[in-house]
Design a protein around this motif. Structure first.
Motif, PDB file in Angstrom:
ATOM      1  N   ILE A 159      33.287 -12.892  28.021  1.00 42.57           N
ATOM      2  CA  ILE A 159      33.373 -11.709  26.774  1.00 42.57           C
ATOM      3  C   ILE A 159      34.657 -10.757  27.160  1.00 42.57           C
ATOM      4  N   ILE A 160      34.523 -10.081  28.341  1.00 42.14           N
ATOM      5  CA  ILE A 160      35.525  -9.359  28.616  1.00 42.14           C
ATOM      6  C   ILE A 160      37.108  -9.883  28.558  1.00 42.14           C
ATOM      7  N   LYS A 161      37.124 -11.087  28.994  1.00 38.84           N
ATOM      8  CA  LYS A 161      38.458 -11.537  29.141  1.00 38.84           C
ATOM      9  C   LYS A 161      38.931 -11.959  27.618  1.00 38.84           C
ATOM     10  N   ARG A 162      38.038 -12.716  26.851  1.00 37.57           N
ATOM     11  CA  ARG A 162      38.528 -13.124  25.390  1.00 37.57           C
ATOM     12  C   ARG A 162      38.786 -11.523  24.725  1.00 37.57           C
ATOM     13  N   ALA A 163      38.032 -10.403  24.957  1.00 37.60           N
ATOM     14  CA  ALA A 163      38.599  -9.272  24.177  1.00 37.60           C
ATOM     15  C   ALA A 163      39.781  -8.669  24.683  1.00 37.60           C
ATOM     16  N   ALA A 164      39.734  -8.759  25.975  1.00 36.94           N
ATOM     17  CA  ALA A 164      41.366  -8.277  26.540  1.00 36.94           C
ATOM     18  C   ALA A 164      42.293  -8.979  25.920  1.00 36.94           C
ATOM     19  N   ASN A 165      42.288 -10.369  25.788  1.00 37.10           N
ATOM     20  CA  ASN A 165      43.237 -11.256  25.513  1.00 37.10           C
ATOM     21  C   ASN A 165      43.600 -10.993  24.013  1.00 37.10           C
ATOM     22  N   ASN A 166      42.754 -10.365  23.314  1.00 35.13           N
ATOM     23  CA  ASN A 166      43.047  -9.848  22.110  1.00 35.13           C
ATOM     24  C   ASN A 166      43.449  -8.540  21.776  1.00 35.13           C
ATOM     25  N   GLY A 167      43.791  -7.721  23.074  1.00 38.62           N
ATOM     26  CA  GLY A 167      44.068  -6.493  23.067  1.00 38.62           C
ATOM     27  C   GLY A 167      43.121  -5.190  22.836  1.00 38.62           C
ATOM     28  N   LEU A 168      41.736  -6.003  23.037  1.00 40.17           N
ATOM     29  CA  LEU A 168      40.428  -4.873  22.927  1.00 40.17           C
ATOM     30  C   LEU A 168      40.338  -4.136  24.171  1.00 40.17           C
ATOM     31  N   THR A 169      39.744  -2.814  23.827  1.00 41.03           N
ATOM     32  CA  THR A 169      39.495  -2.204  25.214  1.00 41.03           C
ATOM     33  C   THR A 169      38.046  -1.816  25.107  1.00 41.03           C
ATOM     34  N   GLU A 170      37.137  -2.509  24.238  1.00 43.44           N
ATOM     35  CA  GLU A 170      35.777  -2.330  24.136  1.00 43.44           C
ATOM     36  C   GLU A 170      35.283  -3.588  23.131  1.00 43.44           C
ATOM     37  N   VAL A 171      33.967  -4.013  23.488  1.00 43.44           N
ATOM     38  CA  VAL A 171      33.290  -4.893  22.606  1.00 43.44           C
ATOM     39  C   VAL A 171      31.633  -4.275  22.279  1.00 43.44           C
ATOM     40  N   LEU A 172      31.249  -4.675  21.032  1.00 43.29           N
ATOM     41  CA  LEU A 172      30.055  -4.700  21.048  1.00 43.29           C
ATOM     42  C   LEU A 172      29.212  -5.739  21.399  1.00 43.29           C
ATOM     43  N   VAL A 173      28.206  -5.539  22.358  1.00 45.95           N
ATOM     44  CA  VAL A 173      27.635  -6.515  23.078  1.00 45.95           C
ATOM     45  C   VAL A 173      26.537  -6.853  22.359  1.00 45.95           C
ATOM     46  N   VAL A 174      25.661  -5.797  21.844  1.00 46.24           N
ATOM     47  CA  VAL A 174      24.494  -6.351  21.273  1.00 46.24           C
ATOM     48  C   VAL A 174      24.178  -5.294  20.113  1.00 46.24           C
TER      49      VAL A 174
END
Length: 155
Positions: A71-86
């Motif tokens: 999840i972190i790798k995919r988000a970072a590849n898209n330039g994101l610094t956070e992700v809604l986990v649940v």
């Protein structure tokens, strides 16, 4: 005696007011029935989600670490610094999300089920690596706390 309607009668295609009201009532009943079916399906879905989230997930820490890394790798590849986990219903908090909404000290003690499991996993494995976890109320139906969102960040 009622007059028989003929094909050249200009009123032949005009329904009575009573017939129009029957049509409207039937359509409204159909709409209400469809809305009830949708509401029942949503209730059943929420009940199943509550059942699933209120129990231990059975996911090992190794599997959870692998999922987190993906999840972190995919988000970072898209330039994101956070992700809604649940996102989960506030009913999984002993106080229905009040302490989270107020960010009171010890709010994490109100967590149950999967949200508690995720918090403990983060505390044990992710926090030492510099990741932050944020629990917050993300909607307010009727002006009261609703669902809780869990966001993982690394900036």
């Amino acid at each position: 005696m009622a007059e028989a309607k003929t094909a050249d009668d200009p009123l032949a295609g005009l329904p009575t007011a009573k017939d129009v009201m029957k049509q409207i009532a039937l359509r409204e009943a159909e709409k209400a029935s469809a809305a009830m079916k949708e509401m029942n399906a949503a209730d059943a879905e929420k009940k199943a989600l509550m059942e699933r989230f209120s129990k231990a997930s059975g996911v090992s820490d190794e599997d959870r670490l692998a999922r987190a890394a993906a999840i972190i790798k995919r988000a970072a590849n898209n330039g994101l610094t956070e992700v809604l986990v649940v996102r989960f219903p506030n009913e999984l908090c002993t106080d229905r999300g009040r302490a989270i909404n107020q960010q009171e000290p010890g709010w994490e003690n109100t967590l149950t089920g999967l949200p508690k499991e995720l918090f403990e996993f983060w505390q044990k494995h992710m926090k030492p690596r510099g990741y932050r976890l944020r629990f917050q109320v993300i909607d307010f139906p009727g002006g009261v706390p609703g669902d809780i969102g869990v966001t993982l960040s690394w900036q």
